[in-house]
Design a protein around this motif. Structure first.
Motif: not given
Length: 371
Positions: A344-371
């Motif tokens: 429900s909070l996004g996909p998880v894609a494991f490789d054959r070892f159970g590790d993930v690559e991931g996609t990074y977001h760079f969040i600048a408006d952090l005041r909105q993260e505290l609302r």
């Protein structure tokens, strides 16, 4: 005259019918018995309050409340994020019958506990430890966040988008299994790009004293990188001190500073903070925003980022249990058999070892993260 053996008396017709009916009902009812619960240990620092630890257990409580038919039974496992306590408390949970775990502890704890998950006797989904020592291992540890190498490559690429040439890097020494390889990767990547000159200072973030670093902060810098994690509140104080001397300079954090407590202590520096994250801003993701609102309404405080990974891990285990897989080996095979799993909070894609690559977001408006 030879006596014939006595023949058994025939059962009454009504009794025979009742017996057959009861047996049939028993055979029909048995498959519909509810499956027994499966204990899932959440390894966290329970005494640390709303910032970390207890919030992860609350994330488990919220999951169970929202999915009452799940087989998951949450079991708190408190290692206080201390390596010397990690092995004993997990071993005790194993003696109590727990075979599935979700960990939120830092790399220094995960590395020492690897031996407990070397075979298929137990399975742990790690939501926070990025040490490369955990990478590419065929064992019972799966990780739903990228390792420090992938993380720091993404951060170094972001620095390539910023103006400036002189960078202050403050590296926390409390969790060297994370910050040492992280800095090595970051520095090598930046050196190869040739834009930034790094001034590197190790420090114990939890013991930060502003007066000892004020002169350093006042030197000419174009940006600050606080290479620290474990959601330490002092990260906000460090950002605030740098901001006083350099009010227009960006301050880059690690993904392990996505905590309301840190952002609130940053003061006016919050407007210059950049937060790398494997999860998007809640403004950009309605599902994530809804999760934070439900959490706030249920527990009365703002959840931090670690609860996102805990929720994803619980959903992954729940999906495996719902398919009838209830041993660590079966669950691992199930999770590694698909190219990607939806949560429900996004996909998880494991490789054959159970590790993930991931996609990074760079969040600048952090005041909105505290609302």
């Amino acid at each position: 005259m030879k006596k014939l053996p006595r023949r058994p008396m025939p059962l009454p017709v009504s009794l025979t019918f009742s017996t057959i009916l009861m047996a049939s009902l028993l055979l029909w009812w048995r498959p519909w018995q509810p499956a027994p619960p499966i204990q899932v240990g959440i390894v966290a620092w329970l005494a640390s309050g709303a910032v970390v630890g207890s919030s992860e257990v609350n994330a488990g409580d919220l999951f169970v409340e929202e999915r009452p038919h799940s087989r998951i039974q949450v079991v708190p496992v408190d290692d206080e994020w201390q390596p010397e306590k990690t092995i004993p408390v997990i071993e005790q949970a194993m003696r109590d019958g727990v075979r599935f775990f979700i960990s939120t502890h830092p790399s220094r704890c995960a590395v020492v506990s690897l031996q407990l998950f070397a075979d298929s006797g137990a399975l742990i989904i790690n939501t926070a430890s990025t040490s490369p020592a955990l990478t590419a291992r065929d064992d019972g540890l799966l990780r739903i966040i990228p390792d420090a190498t992938r993380e720091q490559r993404a951060v170094s690429r972001y620095f390539g988008t910023l103006p400036g040439s002189r960078l202050l890097v403050l590296q926390d020494t409390s969790n060297l299994p994370y910050t040492d390889p992280a800095f090595a990767t970051f520095a090598a990547e930046l050196e190869a790009r040739g834009q930034w000159t790094i001034v590197h200072r190790p420090l114990l973030v939890s013991a930060f004293k502003p007066d000892e670093y004020r002169a350093l902060m006042e030197e000419p810098f174009d940006a600050l990188y606080i290479l620290a994690g474990t959601f330490q509140t002092a990260i906000g104080h460090i950002a605030q001190l740098f901001h006083v001397a350099h009010p227009r300079a960006p301050i880059i954090l690690t993904p392990w500073a996505r905590s309301p407590a840190i952002l609130e202590t940053a003061g006016d520096a919050i407007d210059r903070l950049i937060l790398p994250s494997t999860y998007p801003s809640r403004r950009a993701d309605p599902a994530l925003d809804d999760y934070f609102k439900r959490y706030q309404a249920r527990f009365g405080y703002e959840a931090h980022a670690m609860t996102i990974g805990v929720r994803q891990a619980l959903e992954l285990l729940d999906a495996a249990f719902a398919h009838g897989y209830d041993t660590p080996a079966q669950v691992k095979a199930f999770l590694l058999s698909a190219p990607s799993h939806r949560t429900s909070l996004g996909p998880v894609a494991f490789d054959r070892f159970g590790d993930v690559e991931g996609t990074y977001h760079f969040i600048a408006d952090l005041r909105q993260e505290l609302r």
